[in-house]
Design a protein around this motif. Structure first.
Motif, PDB file in Angstrom:
ATOM      1  N   UNK A   5       0.971  -1.359  -0.218  1.00  0.00           N
ATOM      2  CA  UNK A   5       0.114   0.562  -0.332  1.00  0.00           C
ATOM      3  C   UNK A   5       1.434   1.351   0.155  1.00  0.00           C
ATOM      4  N   UNK A   6       1.483   1.685   1.050  1.00  0.00           N
ATOM      5  CA  UNK A   6       2.807   2.680   1.226  1.00  0.00           C
ATOM      6  C   UNK A   6       3.583   2.696  -0.127  1.00  0.00           C
TER       7      UNK A   6
ATOM      8  N   UNK B  79      -2.119  13.678   1.400  1.00  0.00           N
ATOM      9  CA  UNK B  79      -2.989  13.202   2.731  1.00  0.00           C
ATOM     10  C   UNK B  79      -2.980  12.081   3.007  1.00  0.00           C
ATOM     11  N   UNK B  80      -3.316  11.323   2.460  1.00  0.00           N
ATOM     12  CA  UNK B  80      -3.956   9.685   2.062  1.00  0.00           C
ATOM     13  C   UNK B  80      -3.145   8.695   2.945  1.00  0.00           C
ATOM     14  N   UNK B  81      -1.726   9.567   2.167  1.00  0.00           N
ATOM     15  CA  UNK B  81      -0.796   8.236   2.828  1.00  0.00           C
ATOM     16  C   UNK B  81      -0.489   8.207   4.667  1.00  0.00           C
ATOM     17  N   UNK B  82      -0.549   9.277   5.446  1.00  0.00           N
ATOM     18  CA  UNK B  82      -0.212  10.295   6.365  1.00  0.00           C
ATOM     19  C   UNK B  82      -1.682  10.132   6.938  1.00  0.00           C
TER      20      UNK B  82
ATOM     21  N   UNK C 269      10.706   2.437   8.610  1.00  0.00           N
ATOM     22  CA  UNK C 269      11.074   3.346   7.203  1.00  0.00           C
ATOM     23  C   UNK C 269       9.764   3.281   6.263  1.00  0.00           C
ATOM     24  N   UNK C 270       9.041   3.085   6.471  1.00  0.00           N
ATOM     25  CA  UNK C 270       7.916   3.261   5.370  1.00  0.00           C
ATOM     26  C   UNK C 270       7.151   4.250   5.915  1.00  0.00           C
ATOM     27  N   UNK C 271       7.114   4.867   7.076  1.00  0.00           N
ATOM     28  CA  UNK C 271       6.418   6.594   7.436  1.00  0.00           C
ATOM     29  C   UNK C 271       8.565   7.019   7.140  1.00  0.00           C
ATOM     30  N   UNK C 272       9.647   7.395   6.925  1.00  0.00           N
ATOM     31  CA  UNK C 272      10.289   7.624   6.608  1.00  0.00           C
ATOM     32  C   UNK C 272      10.305   8.299   4.942  1.00  0.00           C
TER      33      UNK C 272
ATOM     34  N   UNK D 258       4.670  15.329  14.729  1.00  0.00           N
ATOM     35  CA  UNK D 258       4.949  14.376  15.060  1.00  0.00           C
ATOM     36  C   UNK D 258       5.374  13.242  14.495  1.00  0.00           C
ATOM     37  N   UNK D 259       5.093  12.759  13.495  1.00  0.00           N
ATOM     38  CA  UNK D 259       5.333  11.856  12.823  1.00  0.00           C
ATOM     39  C   UNK D 259       7.183  11.837  12.846  1.00  0.00           C
ATOM     40  N   UNK D 260       8.146  13.118  12.100  1.00  0.00           N
ATOM     41  CA  UNK D 260       9.420  12.730  12.692  1.00  0.00           C
ATOM     42  C   UNK D 260      10.063  12.627  14.168  1.00  0.00           C
ATOM     43  N   UNK D 261       9.152  13.130  14.700  1.00  0.00           N
ATOM     44  CA  UNK D 261       9.286  12.801  16.066  1.00  0.00           C
ATOM     45  C   UNK D 261       9.404  11.049  16.818  1.00  0.00           C
TER      46      UNK D 261
END
Length: 237
Positions: free
Chosen positions: A91-92, A116-119, A129-132, A155-158
């Motif tokens: 998906x990602x 936006x959909x991904x976040x 790693x997928x978030x990064x 907050x995602x970065x943190x």
């Protein structure tokens, strides 16, 4: 949706080999090959899984040849038929390609739609790693579109810093993402090279020494732990 079928390979290895032999840019030959094979298995595959797998592969054929509008159409069908929680890595990967394809076409409004959909679905993946990777795609869109960083995403970065053990501190979000992206690229490459080059070596002491050296110099905790596990697996040898 049949999740077992979803997480298995769509194409047999011999067909993948044939695809690699087709010259880059000859996407029609690739598509014909994939489509012909797909017809032979269509009746035995869950319809939703079939749509996801087929359109992912067709989209990738177009993507590799830089034919972005057609790639987008196929990748959109994948996302329409696939929930993030069913197969987060796929998906990602696909939604990241949708962000990128639209960016490369300067369709920034579309890129931001997929961002936006991904976040909004990041909770579906346990992989930082997928978030990064989504953050990296977001940063590229910001750069090309000349837009500011949305502080709601800090907050995602943190979380990534904490979860993967990056040495960076969140100051300027864009500079922090760049530093994380670059460090991850370097140390992922070093670890991959180490794993490949040591796969044929029988000298356990040398392998352990190399992983210890990697662990000593790597600034990212996740990779250090990976190296530690590799060392521990050889302690009894």
């Amino acid at each position: 949706m049949n999740v077992d079928q979803l997480t298995t390979d769509f194409l047999p290895k011999e067909l993948v080999f044939k695809l690699y032999k087709i010259p880059v840019g000859d996407y029609q030959q690739q598509i014909d090959l994939v489509s012909s094979y797909a017809e032979t298995i269509k009746a035995s595959v869950d319809p939703d899984v079939f749509a996801v797998k087929l359109h992912h592969q067709l989209g990738f054929c177009y993507w590799q040849s830089d034919v972005y509008p057609q790639a987008i159409e196929h990748f959109k069908i994948v996302i329409e038929n696939l929930s993030a929680h069913h197969y987060p890595s796929l998906y990602f990967q696909v939604i990241g390609l949708l962000i990128r394809c639209n960016r490369l076409l300067s369709e920034f409004k579309e890129s931001f739609y997929w961002i936006e959909m991904a976040f909004n679905n990041l909770r579906a993946t346990a992989s930082s790693f997928e978030k990064l990777n989504i953050l990296k795609e977001y940063l590229d869109v910001l750069t090309d579109a000349n837009k500011p960083f949305n502080k709601d995403y800090e907050p995602i970065i943190e979380y990534i810093i904490s979860d993967l053990g990056f040495p960076q501190k969140l100051t300027d979000p864009i500079e922090t993402i760049i530093a994380m992206r670059d460090a991850n690229h370097v140390w992922n490459h070093k670890l991959s090279e180490l794993a490949i080059s040591r796969a044929q070596i029988e000298d356990t002491n040398q392998i352990k020494k190399d992983y210890k050296n990697f662990r000593k110099h790597c600034p990212i905790e996740w990779y250090r732990k990976y190296a530690e596990d590799a060392i521990n697996k050889r302690k009894g040898n």
